[in-house]
Design an enzyme around this catalytic site. Structure first.
Site, PDB file in Angstrom:
ATOM      1  N   ASP A  45      56.822  97.120  82.461  1.00  0.00           N
ATOM      2  CA  ASP A  45      56.059  95.981  82.973  1.00  0.00           C
ATOM      3  C   ASP A  45      55.732  96.169  84.451  1.00  0.00           C
ATOM      4  O   ASP A  45      55.038  95.346  85.054  1.00  0.00           O
ATOM      5  CB  ASP A  45      56.765  94.656  82.706  1.00  0.00           C
ATOM      6  CG  ASP A  45      58.162  94.570  83.297  1.00  0.00           C
ATOM      7  OD1 ASP A  45      58.595  95.526  83.969  1.00  0.00           O
ATOM      8  OD2 ASP A  45      58.835  93.532  83.082  1.00  0.00           O
ATOM      9  N   ASP A  84      58.681  97.734  77.538  1.00  0.00           N
ATOM     10  CA  ASP A  84      59.356  96.562  78.093  1.00  0.00           C
ATOM     11  C   ASP A  84      58.935  95.280  77.387  1.00  0.00           C
ATOM     12  O   ASP A  84      57.740  95.060  77.143  1.00  0.00           O
ATOM     13  CB  ASP A  84      59.010  96.402  79.572  1.00  0.00           C
ATOM     14  CG  ASP A  84      59.852  97.264  80.479  1.00  0.00           C
ATOM     15  OD1 ASP A  84      60.883  97.808  80.020  1.00  0.00           O
ATOM     16  OD2 ASP A  84      59.488  97.397  81.667  1.00  0.00           O
ATOM     17  N   GLU A 181      69.242 100.373  87.337  1.00  0.00           N
ATOM     18  CA  GLU A 181      68.307 100.440  88.459  1.00  0.00           C
ATOM     19  C   GLU A 181      68.977  99.973  89.741  1.00  0.00           C
ATOM     20  O   GLU A 181      69.588  98.908  89.789  1.00  0.00           O
ATOM     21  CB  GLU A 181      67.067  99.586  88.188  1.00  0.00           C
ATOM     22  CG  GLU A 181      66.070  99.612  89.337  1.00  0.00           C
ATOM     23  CD  GLU A 181      64.732  98.965  89.025  1.00  0.00           C
ATOM     24  OE1 GLU A 181      63.870  98.906  89.927  1.00  0.00           O
ATOM     25  OE2 GLU A 181      64.548  98.515  87.867  1.00  0.00           O
TER      26      GLU A 181
END
Length: 264
Positions: A45, A84, A181
Site C-alpha cells: 500500500d 497488502d 519494519e
C-alpha cells in the site's frame, strides 16, 4: 526461475539462504524483478505514496490494491506475489475474509496485514479458509497517527518482549511469514531465530531471513529527495534499472545488504 511458493521460502530459511523481496505495482517491474531473481514481489500500500502522491498509505483502497495486483500478476515470472490489505480493510474478521478474497482472486498468493497479537483471530480465520498470511510488525505505517510518526519500534525492553511474544502468537495462529519494519537489529534477529516461519526485514538489520525494499527507494527515486536510513541506492554504478535490481538481489544473497549503516 522455478515458481516460488511458501515451501520454497521455508526451505531457504532452513538452509540459511536469504530471501529477496521488492515492491512492484505494474507488469513491467514485476517482469524485471521476477526474472532478476526476486523471490517475493510485494504489492504494497506504499503505492499510495510513491504512485498516488499521498502523504501516507491511509487513502489506498482495496480496489486500488486489486488493480495493481492484477497488473503485477500479468508480468510476473514465477515469484510469490504478496499483497497488502489496506487501512481498515480487516477491522473485523468478516472484512478480512471478504477483502482477502478480492486480492487472492486478483492474483495474490499471500495477503499482508499490519498489527500485533490482536491479529491472531483474523489470521486463524483466513488460514482456515485457504488464505496464507504475512503479519507485518514493528513500524506499521497504517497506524502512523497512533505511533506519532515513522519511528523505530521495539527499542525499550518491555516493547521488545511484547513484540517477540506477539510474533510467537501470530506464528501459532497460522501466519506463514512475518515482516519486521524499523526494528532494532538485535531484536529482529532474535525474533527470526525464535520462529520457524520466514521473517522478512526492512530497516531491521541483516539477521532476518530476507529483505524487502520499496523499489522506488532502491532506485534512488523520491519526491522529497530524501531516502530512509535503511535504504541503499542500487542505481549508483549501474547502467540501467535491470542491472540495479540484479545488484540488489546479489547484495541480499551475499549478506552485503543491509550493512551496519542501514541498521538501527
Amino acid at each position: 526461475m522455478p515458481e516460488v511458493t511458501l515451501t520454497t521460502l521455508n526451505k531457504l530459511k532452513q538452509s540459511g539462504e536469504k530471501i529477496v523481496s521488492l515492491t512492484a505495482y505494474d507488469a513491467l517491474f514485476a517482469h524485471l524483478e521476477s526474472t532478476a531473481g526476486v523471490e517475493v514481489i510485494l504489492i504494497g500500500d506504499s503505492l499510495g505514496m510513491v504512485l498516488q502522491g499521498h502523504d501516507s498509505t491511509l487513502p489506498v483502497t482495496v480496489q486500488d490494491m486489486a488493480y495493481h495486483t492484477r497488473a503485477v500478476k500479468r508480468g510476473n515470472q514465477g515469484a510469490l506475489i504478496m499483497a497488502d490489505l489496506p487501512f481498515m480493510a480487516y477491522a473485523t474478521v468478516e472484512q478480512a475474509l471478504n477483502n482477502s478474497a478480492v486480492l487472492m482472486q486478483a492474483g495474490a498468493h499471500v495477503v499482508k496485514l499490519e498489527g500485533a497479537g490482536w491479529l491472531a483471530e483474523t489470521i486463524t480465520a483466513l488460514v482456515q479458509r485457504g488464505v496464507p498470511v504475512c503479519a507485518h510488525m514493528g513500524l506499521t505505517p497504517q497506524t502512523v497517527n497512533v505511533l506519532g510518526g515513522y519511528k523505530v519500534q521495539g527499542k525499550e525492553e518491555a516493547q521488545a518482549k511484547a513484540m517477540l511474544a506477539d510474533a510467537l502468537a501470530l506464528e501459532a495462529a497460522g501466519a506463514s511469514m512475518l515482516l519486521l519494519e524499523c526494528v532494532p537489529s538485535a531484536l529482529a534477529a532474535e525474533i527470526s531465530r525464535s520462529v520457524q516461519i520466514p521473517v522478512i526485514g526492512i530497516g531491521a538489520g541483516s539477521g532476518t531471513d530476507g529483505q524487502v525494499l520499496v523499489v522506488h527507494d532502491m532506485l534512488g527515486l523520491s519526491i522529497s529527495g530524501r531516502l530512509p536510513r535503511f535504504v541503499k541506492n542500487f542505481m549508483n554504478g549501474q547502467p540501467d534499472v535491470p542491472a540495479a535490481i540484479r545488484a540488489y538481489v546479489e547484495a541480499v544473497k551475499r549478506v552485503e545488504f543491509p550493512a551496519a549503516e542501514h541498521e538501527f
